[in-house]
Design a protein around this motif. Structure first.
Motif, PDB file in Angstrom:
ATOM      1  N   PRO A   1       0.831  -1.211   0.000  1.00  0.00           N
ATOM      2  CA  PRO A   1       0.000   0.000   0.000  1.00  0.00           C
ATOM      3  C   PRO A   1       0.865   1.260   0.000  1.00  0.00           C
ATOM      4  O   PRO A   1       1.985   1.270   0.517  1.00  0.00           O
ATOM      5  CB  PRO A   1      -0.819  -0.124   1.291  1.00  0.00           C
ATOM      6  CG  PRO A   1      -0.014  -1.036   2.166  1.00  0.00           C
ATOM      7  CD  PRO A   1       0.673  -1.984   1.254  1.00  0.00           C
ATOM      8  N   TRP A   2       0.311   2.315  -0.587  1.00  0.00           N
ATOM      9  CA  TRP A   2       1.026   3.581  -0.638  1.00  0.00           C
ATOM     10  C   TRP A   2       0.782   4.373   0.644  1.00  0.00           C
ATOM     11  O   TRP A   2      -0.321   4.796   0.930  1.00  0.00           O
ATOM     12  CB  TRP A   2       0.578   4.401  -1.851  1.00  0.00           C
ATOM     13  CG  TRP A   2       1.111   3.859  -3.143  1.00  0.00           C
ATOM     14  CD1 TRP A   2       0.460   3.125  -4.061  1.00  0.00           C
ATOM     15  CD2 TRP A   2       2.438   4.013  -3.627  1.00  0.00           C
ATOM     16  NE1 TRP A   2       1.284   2.796  -5.102  1.00  0.00           N
ATOM     17  CE2 TRP A   2       2.512   3.328  -4.872  1.00  0.00           C
ATOM     18  CE3 TRP A   2       3.594   4.646  -3.142  1.00  0.00           C
ATOM     19  CZ2 TRP A   2       3.675   3.263  -5.629  1.00  0.00           C
ATOM     20  CZ3 TRP A   2       4.759   4.585  -3.910  1.00  0.00           C
ATOM     21  CH2 TRP A   2       4.794   3.901  -5.122  1.00  0.00           C
ATOM     22  N   THR A   3       1.862   4.528   1.415  1.00  0.00           N
ATOM     23  CA  THR A   3       1.831   5.361   2.621  1.00  0.00           C
ATOM     24  C   THR A   3       2.550   6.667   2.315  1.00  0.00           C
ATOM     25  O   THR A   3       3.181   6.810   1.259  1.00  0.00           O
ATOM     26  CB  THR A   3       2.532   4.659   3.790  1.00  0.00           C
ATOM     27  OG1 THR A   3       3.922   4.458   3.426  1.00  0.00           O
ATOM     28  CG2 THR A   3       1.892   3.313   4.089  1.00  0.00           C
TER      29      THR A   3
ATOM     30  N   GLY B   1       1.184   3.958 -11.199  1.00  0.00           N
ATOM     31  CA  GLY B   1      -0.095   3.401 -10.816  1.00  0.00           C
ATOM     32  C   GLY B   1      -0.801   4.060  -9.652  1.00  0.00           C
ATOM     33  O   GLY B   1      -1.826   3.563  -9.188  1.00  0.00           O
ATOM     34  N   VAL B   2      -0.279   5.188  -9.168  1.00  0.00           N
ATOM     35  CA  VAL B   2      -0.955   5.895  -8.084  1.00  0.00           C
ATOM     36  C   VAL B   2      -1.972   6.851  -8.711  1.00  0.00           C
ATOM     37  O   VAL B   2      -1.618   7.655  -9.574  1.00  0.00           O
ATOM     38  CB  VAL B   2       0.042   6.692  -7.213  1.00  0.00           C
ATOM     39  CG1 VAL B   2      -0.678   7.323  -6.022  1.00  0.00           C
ATOM     40  CG2 VAL B   2       1.168   5.786  -6.737  1.00  0.00           C
ATOM     41  N   SER B   3      -3.230   6.757  -8.289  1.00  0.00           N
ATOM     42  CA  SER B   3      -4.229   7.648  -8.852  1.00  0.00           C
ATOM     43  C   SER B   3      -3.917   9.089  -8.449  1.00  0.00           C
ATOM     44  O   SER B   3      -3.302   9.345  -7.403  1.00  0.00           O
ATOM     45  CB  SER B   3      -5.628   7.273  -8.365  1.00  0.00           C
ATOM     46  OG  SER B   3      -5.783   7.557  -6.987  1.00  0.00           O
TER      47      SER B   3
ATOM     48  N   LYS C   1      -5.282   9.914  -5.012  1.00  0.00           N
ATOM     49  CA  LYS C   1      -4.481   9.347  -3.931  1.00  0.00           C
ATOM     50  C   LYS C   1      -3.165  10.105  -3.787  1.00  0.00           C
ATOM     51  O   LYS C   1      -2.723  10.416  -2.660  1.00  0.00           O
ATOM     52  CB  LYS C   1      -4.197   7.867  -4.233  1.00  0.00           C
ATOM     53  CG  LYS C   1      -3.362   7.148  -3.191  1.00  0.00           C
ATOM     54  CD  LYS C   1      -4.126   6.938  -1.906  1.00  0.00           C
ATOM     55  CE  LYS C   1      -3.353   6.047  -0.937  1.00  0.00           C
ATOM     56  NZ  LYS C   1      -4.064   5.859   0.349  1.00  0.00           N
ATOM     57  N   ALA C   2      -2.542  10.431  -4.936  1.00  0.00           N
ATOM     58  CA  ALA C   2      -1.271  11.154  -4.893  1.00  0.00           C
ATOM     59  C   ALA C   2      -1.437  12.530  -4.245  1.00  0.00           C
ATOM     60  O   ALA C   2      -0.587  12.978  -3.468  1.00  0.00           O
ATOM     61  CB  ALA C   2      -0.698  11.291  -6.298  1.00  0.00           C
ATOM     62  N   GLU C   3      -2.544  13.223  -4.551  1.00  0.00           N
ATOM     63  CA  GLU C   3      -2.802  14.537  -3.970  1.00  0.00           C
ATOM     64  C   GLU C   3      -2.956  14.432  -2.456  1.00  0.00           C
ATOM     65  O   GLU C   3      -2.424  15.257  -1.695  1.00  0.00           O
ATOM     66  CB  GLU C   3      -4.074  15.128  -4.598  1.00  0.00           C
ATOM     67  CG  GLU C   3      -4.414  16.531  -4.115  1.00  0.00           C
ATOM     68  CD  GLU C   3      -3.400  17.570  -4.570  1.00  0.00           C
ATOM     69  OE1 GLU C   3      -3.073  18.456  -3.747  1.00  0.00           O
ATOM     70  OE2 GLU C   3      -2.940  17.481  -5.725  1.00  0.00           O
ATOM     71  N   THR C   4      -3.655  13.400  -1.995  1.00  0.00           N
ATOM     72  CA  THR C   4      -3.849  13.201  -0.552  1.00  0.00           C
ATOM     73  C   THR C   4      -2.510  12.950   0.145  1.00  0.00           C
ATOM     74  O   THR C   4      -2.205  13.531   1.194  1.00  0.00           O
ATOM     75  CB  THR C   4      -4.797  12.025  -0.311  1.00  0.00           C
ATOM     76  OG1 THR C   4      -6.061  12.304  -0.916  1.00  0.00           O
ATOM     77  CG2 THR C   4      -5.001  11.782   1.178  1.00  0.00           C
ATOM     78  N   LEU C   5      -1.685  12.073  -0.450  1.00  0.00           N
ATOM     79  CA  LEU C   5      -0.387  11.751   0.161  1.00  0.00           C
ATOM     80  C   LEU C   5       0.552  12.950   0.117  1.00  0.00           C
ATOM     81  O   LEU C   5       1.343  13.176   1.051  1.00  0.00           O
ATOM     82  CB  LEU C   5       0.238  10.565  -0.573  1.00  0.00           C
ATOM     83  CG  LEU C   5      -0.497   9.223  -0.431  1.00  0.00           C
ATOM     84  CD1 LEU C   5       0.092   8.187  -1.377  1.00  0.00           C
ATOM     85  CD2 LEU C   5      -0.441   8.727   1.013  1.00  0.00           C
TER      86      LEU C   5
END
Length: 481
Positions: free
Chosen positions: A403-405, A432-434, A437-441
């Motif tokens: 998972p992406w943390t 492959g990170v949407s 999701k990337a904006e949130t991280l």
């Protein structure tokens, strides 16, 4: 009835009683046409798509007012008719003739034109209640329409023939035409012998003649077998769209042809139309259905496929364009590449027959032959590099992706060298990170102190980011000051 005041004045000058709508061609439905109710009206249509649409719309309105209507289209003498050509242009091109002669020629053209009936979707088609009790409907229609190609096509139906470019669908349909005119089975499908009309807008006449001669030779046919039953009309260099073909089909004797083949479908599309628009495609197929009813023929339409690998697509999704092109037609017949060279898989989706099993056919110049020795499931799949029927290699099951943390995101995409946010996001999306999701991280990384904003050396409006905080040694002397 003409389009525009200039044309109305020009027509009046040669003795015609001309009318037009006020405020341009878009106002036909807002014009009071009642003063000419019940009269015989000659509609003179300008030579372009908007002129055709306007003329058909006014014809539909006048028909509701009890008018009898005849439509004519004027051509430039001894030359190709330019876009937008109208009666004013036509009168100017006949400058040496008397007004009386021109007046009489218009009336002669009108007398030879058939009476217009409201069936063109470009106009305002009249629909009135005509429902039947189901018992009466069953009594009136006790059987399905006569079969033209067993299992595939009935009289008056439409069939799309679709494949990727250069796979050989035009050769396939030429073979179909010759089977129909001779009554021979086509690739194992029995056919009903009939006359066939081919409308071709891609090939030169010499090319068509050569291809037909090659196929007839391979079938051991004599000229007497087909010469009077196969009719070819070439439109290359004189293209007409589906709506402009109405006068052409109006001149075809009803019942003369069992099948009309149109090659290629896209070149009959109206100028400026979008084949990806459902409304446009539904209107086109409605017009083709009207022609099928008008002349009592089936239509076979040669169409192109969508881009990309076709192996995994449903039969009805292979054709290019909006979904209406698959839903509006009665039969969808497609060719897909097989793994074996010169072999294709023939598949169909049908409306009035039982489902059709896929079958392989093999190309041997100049025609296709049934090839039951090949597996139709063995489709060519360029993207994966192996046959569909091959079992997958025996490998251990791959572990689920980590998972992406925030920490993993920073380690992969944020470096010690400052870079713009867009670059970071593009890199993440590539792995492959949407974007969501990337904006949130990314925001979490800033809040947790793992992503740091840096001052740009020349333009403070530009923000860059790194995995460590900026120090004075990283600044220019001016910035440090």
């Amino acid at each position: 009835m003409v389009e525009g005041e200039k044309c109305s004045v020009a027509g009046n000058q040669i003795g015609l009683t001309c009318v037009t709508s006020s405020h341009g061609s878009g106002s036909a439905h807002r014009t009071d046409w009642t003063p000419i109710s019940g009269k015989l009206v000659i509609v003179i249509i300008d030579a372009d798509a908007s002129g055709e649409k306007y003329g058909q719309k006014v014809a539909a309105i006048l028909h509701r007012l009890g008018c009898k209507i005849r439509i004519i289209r004027l051509s430039k003498p001894n030359a190709d008719t330019p876009e937008g050509y109208d009666i004013a242009d036509w009168i100017e091109d006949h400058d040496g003739r008397s007004p009386d002669d021109l007046h009489d020629e218009i009336l002669t053209l009108a007398e030879s034109a058939p009476e217009w009936k409201p069936s063109n979707p470009a106009g305002e088609e009249i629909v009135t209640f005509s429902g039947l009790k189901i018992g009466d409907l069953i009594d009136r229609c006790p059987e399905l329409r006569p079969v033209m190609i067993e299992g595939l096509l009935r009289r008056g139906e439409t069939m799309n023939v679709i494949s990727a470019p250069k796979i050989g669908k035009s050769w396939l349909v030429i073979y179909l035409a010759l089977c129909l005119v001779t009554g021979r089975d086509w690739l194992g499908y029995p056919v009903t012998r009939c006359k066939v009309l081919i409308l071709d807008n891609e090939l030169h006449p010499e090319t068509i003649a050569r291809r037909i001669h090659a196929v007839t030779s391979s079938m051991d046919l004599s000229r007497e077998d087909y010469a009077d039953r196969l009719i070819v009309e070439t439109f290359r260099g004189k293209l007409r769209d589906w709506y402009q073909l109405r006068p052409y089909f109006a001149s075809v004797p009803p019942g003369e042809f069992g099948v009309v083949i149109c090659d290629a479908f896209y070149r009959f599309m109206p100028k400026g139309s979008d084949e990806n628009d459902n409304g446009t495609m539904a209107g086109v197929f409605n017009q083709i259905d009207a022609y099928a009813d008008m002349i009592g023929s089936s239509f076979v339409l040669i169409h192109h496929s969508t881009k990309g690998v076709q192996a995994g697509k449903a039969v009805t999704d292979v054709g290019a364009g909006a979904g209406a092109q698959s839903r509006a037609t009665d039969t969808h017949l497609i060719l897909r590449h097989h793994q074996e060279q010169d072999v294709a898989v023939l598949e169909a989706a049908v409306r009035s027959f039982k489902p059709v099993e896929p079958a392989c056919i093999r190309w041997e110049y100049p025609r296709w032959y049934p090839a039951p020795q090949f597996d139709p499931e063995d489709l060519r799949q360029v993207s994966c590099g192996r046959k569909k029927s091959d079992p997958p290699p025996e490998v251990a099951e791959e572990p689920k992706p980590e998972p992406w943390t925030v920490q993993r995101f920073v380690e992969h995409f944020v470096t010690a060298k400052p870079q713009g946010k867009a670059s970071i996001m593009a890199h993440a999306e590539g792995l492959g990170v949407s974007l969501r999701k990337a904006e949130t991280l990314f925001r979490a990384g800033i809040e947790m102190g793992q992503i740091h904003e840096w001052a740009h050396p020349t333009d403070r409006r530009i923000k860059t980011y790194a995995n460590a905080a900026q120090t004075l040694t990283d600044l220019t002397p001016q910035e440090a000051a």
